[in-house]
Scaffold this active site. Structure first.
Site, PDB file in Angstrom:
ATOM      1  N   ASP A 295       0.874  -1.166   0.000  1.00 47.85           N
ATOM      2  CA  ASP A 295       0.000   0.000   0.000  1.00 47.85           C
ATOM      3  C   ASP A 295       0.916   1.223   0.000  1.00 47.85           C
ATOM      4  O   ASP A 295       2.117   1.102   0.285  1.00 47.85           O
ATOM      5  CB  ASP A 295      -0.898  -0.033   1.239  1.00 47.85           C
ATOM      6  CG  ASP A 295      -1.747   1.211   1.350  1.00 47.85           C
ATOM      7  OD1 ASP A 295      -2.333   1.624   0.339  1.00 47.85           O
ATOM      8  OD2 ASP A 295      -1.814   1.788   2.454  1.00 47.85           O
ATOM      9  N   ASP A 502      -1.748  -0.896   6.070  1.00 45.91           N
ATOM     10  CA  ASP A 502      -1.975  -0.366   7.419  1.00 45.91           C
ATOM     11  C   ASP A 502      -3.391   0.097   7.676  1.00 45.91           C
ATOM     12  O   ASP A 502      -3.744   0.404   8.808  1.00 45.91           O
ATOM     13  CB  ASP A 502      -1.022   0.803   7.678  1.00 45.91           C
ATOM     14  CG  ASP A 502      -1.435   2.050   6.897  1.00 45.91           C
ATOM     15  OD1 ASP A 502      -1.813   1.903   5.712  1.00 45.91           O
ATOM     16  OD2 ASP A 502      -1.398   3.152   7.468  1.00 45.91           O
ATOM     17  N   ASP A 506      -7.159  -1.805   3.478  1.00 48.73           N
ATOM     18  CA  ASP A 506      -6.207  -2.867   3.106  1.00 48.73           C
ATOM     19  C   ASP A 506      -6.624  -4.231   3.642  1.00 48.73           C
ATOM     20  O   ASP A 506      -6.050  -5.250   3.253  1.00 48.73           O
ATOM     21  CB  ASP A 506      -4.801  -2.531   3.636  1.00 48.73           C
ATOM     22  CG  ASP A 506      -4.256  -1.236   3.055  1.00 48.73           C
ATOM     23  OD1 ASP A 506      -4.481  -1.003   1.860  1.00 48.73           O
ATOM     24  OD2 ASP A 506      -3.620  -0.476   3.809  1.00 48.73           O
TER      25      ASP A 506
END
Length: 629
Positions: A295, A502, A506
């Site tokens: 990410d 995080d 996600d």
């Protein structure tokens, strides 16, 4: 399963020696002409050596749980409980057991002591050492309104802390519980030992029986000289000893310990390094990873975004503009939302109370933005795809502003009021310093790196260029379900995928990936969904997790090689292969000692993992920059 097999073979061997001895004694008592030896000492010596081996094994295995003991020692034994009156004045204080602290109790923490529970600072200011959780050795300033975590060290200043989480709810207790469950979980490779064990008992019993019959028949037909038989026994007793030795020495205890002890040590070492691995499955999968999906926000970047520029396309009072968007974003926990609210606070000025207008019909569209009705106006704050979905036209100047921000590796956030784009906020989130080095090292390990983010294409490509990821490995403007779909697509191509993220958005991808790695500073949902939690929020721990898992499984394979090799070597010796040539034989009690020693040696082999150190910091960052340039 292996342990039950071990006990069965042990009982079979000791009972054979014992009951034959009982038979010999009874036969000699009733028939004076009968002359034979007994094996009572064999049973007693065998059991004694097995117990000694188990004792040494327990001592050795106990050391595998040192990580849990160290974590539990972080919590203070006592705490200073304050009694506060209605006016907020402390009227009494007393020392209590920290286990007796209840929610909403006020605890006093003096310099040099540890915080007794998770809570909120209601008075005082100090510097706190949070290296236990974050890995950052630099003290962090804590003042009224800040959250503190139990077990961390208060370096200076006095704090009054209102308990929010106590007992098993604290972050420290959750970490301990996570490590405990990880150490007890089976790795899939353990099935190898279980599978072998299904066939091991009948095989060992057959080998033991064949050994006894072969030596007994050889003695009956005088196939070997009578001088081979010790004076204290006859051919039947000699053959029985060979059969019992085979049964005892072949016990698969070492095979059963090969995996769980290594997993216990590996996960314990990981916990001490700030890498929480949730069990054997995650440990095994991590060493097979050949593709990592990152990410962007909060993972490759430091997750401290700030508004660096605002462009207006319509005439509007700036203070009203910032007030409306802050009122919408204050209900979101996204890092970009927090940056927008902080910027609005600065624009309002410190003399005003920070109370925002009420947001009605608030809706958070994961991965896109938010919308709400504020002061009878429809406010939408988010990315380009959100505006298009809401049927809002994007003016040319807004498109140009977005292009400009993406070229600077910034995130452009559009603001719409009553279906009209009013302005664009340029938000910058600095890259983590170690990100380029980590990507470079992963390439040297033949691990492919990708970026999958909900941010726009321009910003995503700019970040990818900075860290050294080719633009063809970038997926931008991805919704949570699209992130998970991308992970599954890579898996269908035969890749073992790890996802590093995080945020809440996600979580689907973390669950879908073969190995989900959550940044420790991320959301609770992301941490819960992940297989590995990087408590220090450092990308270098991605490499540590993979390297540790590889070292652990090399140790497991070595343990299996030793356990199986030991049996393959010891069974023929116990069966008397060397006896005709050297006169050497393996009495049952020595076979028991050898079997116990093999178990202890496997545990000690696993304990060598405690000497594991993180991969040396390769001085590749400068080399990486030269290559990129």
């Amino acid at each position: 399963m292996v342990m039950q097999i071990w006990m069965f073979l042990l009982h079979l061997g000791t009972n054979a020696a014992y009951f034959y001895s009982v038979y010999s004694v009874l036969r000699a008592a009733t028939s004076p002409a009968f002359n034979a030896s007994d094996f009572f000492e064999t049973s007693s010596m065998l059991i004694s050596f097995i117990l000694l081996g188990k004792y040494l094994e327990v001592l050795a295995r106990g050391k595998t749980s040192e990580a849990i003991a160290k974590l539990m020692d972080l919590a203070p034994k006592t705490a200073t409980l304050l009694t506060i009156d209605d006016k907020g004045i402390v009227v009494n204080e007393k020392e209590v057991d920290s286990r007796l602290i209840q929610k909403n109790d006020v605890i006093k923490t003096i310099p040099g002591s540890k915080v007794a529970c998770d809570g909120l600072v209601i008075w005082g200011q100090s510097h706190i050492n949070e290296s236990m959780i974050t890995g950052e050795s630099r003290p962090v300033t804590k003042r009224t309104g800040d959250i503190v975590i139990g077990g961390i060290l208060n370096e200076n200043g006095v704090l009054h802390i209102k308990a929010a989480k106590v007992g098993s709810e604290t972050a420290l207790s959750q970490i301990v519980r996570l490590v405990e469950s990880a150490q007890m979980a089976k790795a899939p490779v353990q099935r190898f030992a279980d599978h072998i064990s299904k066939y091991f008992v009948p095989l060992v019993i057959a080998l033991s029986f064949c050994t006894w019959v072969s030596w007994f028949l050889a003695g009956m037909f005088k196939a070997y000289p009578r001088t081979w038989i010790p004076s204290s026994m006859d051919s039947f007793e000699l053959s029985l000893q060979f059969g019992i030795s085979v049964m005892v020495v072949a016990c698969p205890c070492a095979l059963g310990l090969a995996t769980p002890t290594a997993v216990m040590v590996g996960t314990g070492v990981g916990a001490s390094l700030g890498v929480l691995i949730k069990g054997g499955q995650a440990l095994q999968s991590a060493q097979e990873v050949n593709c990592i999906v990152f990410d962007k926000t909060g993972t490759l970047t430091i997750c401290k975004p700030m508004v660096v520029n605002t462009r207006f396309f319509k005439t509007m009072v700036p203070q009203e503009f910032y007030e409306l968007i802050a009122a919408a974003e204050v209900n979101s926990d996204h890092p970009l939302a927090k940056a927008i609210v902080e910027n609005a606070k600065k624009m309002r000025g410190s003399e005003e109370k920070l109370i925002w207008p009420e947001a009605l019909n608030f809706e958070s569209i994961t991965g896109q933005g938010v919308k709400a009705i504020i002061c009878n106006k429809e406010v939408i704050v988010g990315n380009k795809s959100l505006m298009l979905e809401q049927g809002i036209a994007i003016p040319v100047e807004a498109e140009e502003a977005l292009a400009e921000t993406t070229g600077l590796a910034q995130t452009g956030v559009l603001v719409s009021i009553d279906k009209e784009v009013i302005g664009v906020l340029a938000i910058s989130d600095p890259l983590k310093p170690e990100a380029p080095e980590v990507i470079f090292i992963l390439k040297s390990m033949n691990i492919e790196s990708m970026i999958v983010t909900g941010d726009n294409w321009g910003t995503a490509n700019a970040i990818a260029k900075q860290v050294g990821i080719d633009s063809k490995y970038v997926v931008a403007e991805a919704k949570p379900e699209q992130k998970a779909e991308k992970v599954k697509e890579l898996q269908h191509l035969g890749k073992v995928v790890a996802m590093v993220g995080d945020g809440v958005n996600d979580s689907p991808a973390l669950v879908a990936a073969g190995v989900g790695m959550s940044i420790g500073a991320g959301t609770d949902i992301a941490i819960e969904a992940a297989d590995i939690v990087l408590m220090k929020s450092s990308l270098k721990d991605v490499i540590t997790a993979i390297d540790l898992s590889k070292k652990t499984f090399k140790r497991i394979h070595l343990n299996y090689f030793w356990a199986l090799g030991y049996n393959l070597l010891s069974i023929p010796i116990a069966a008397g292969v060397l006896f005709p040539f050297t006169g050497f034989r393996l009495p049952p009690w020595i076979a028991g000692a050898a079997m116990a020693a093999s178990s202890v040696s496997v545990v000690c082999s696993s304990l060598l993992l405690k000497k594991y150190r993180k991969p040396k910091k390769l001085n590749t960052l400068d080399l990486y920059k030269i290559i990129v340039e």
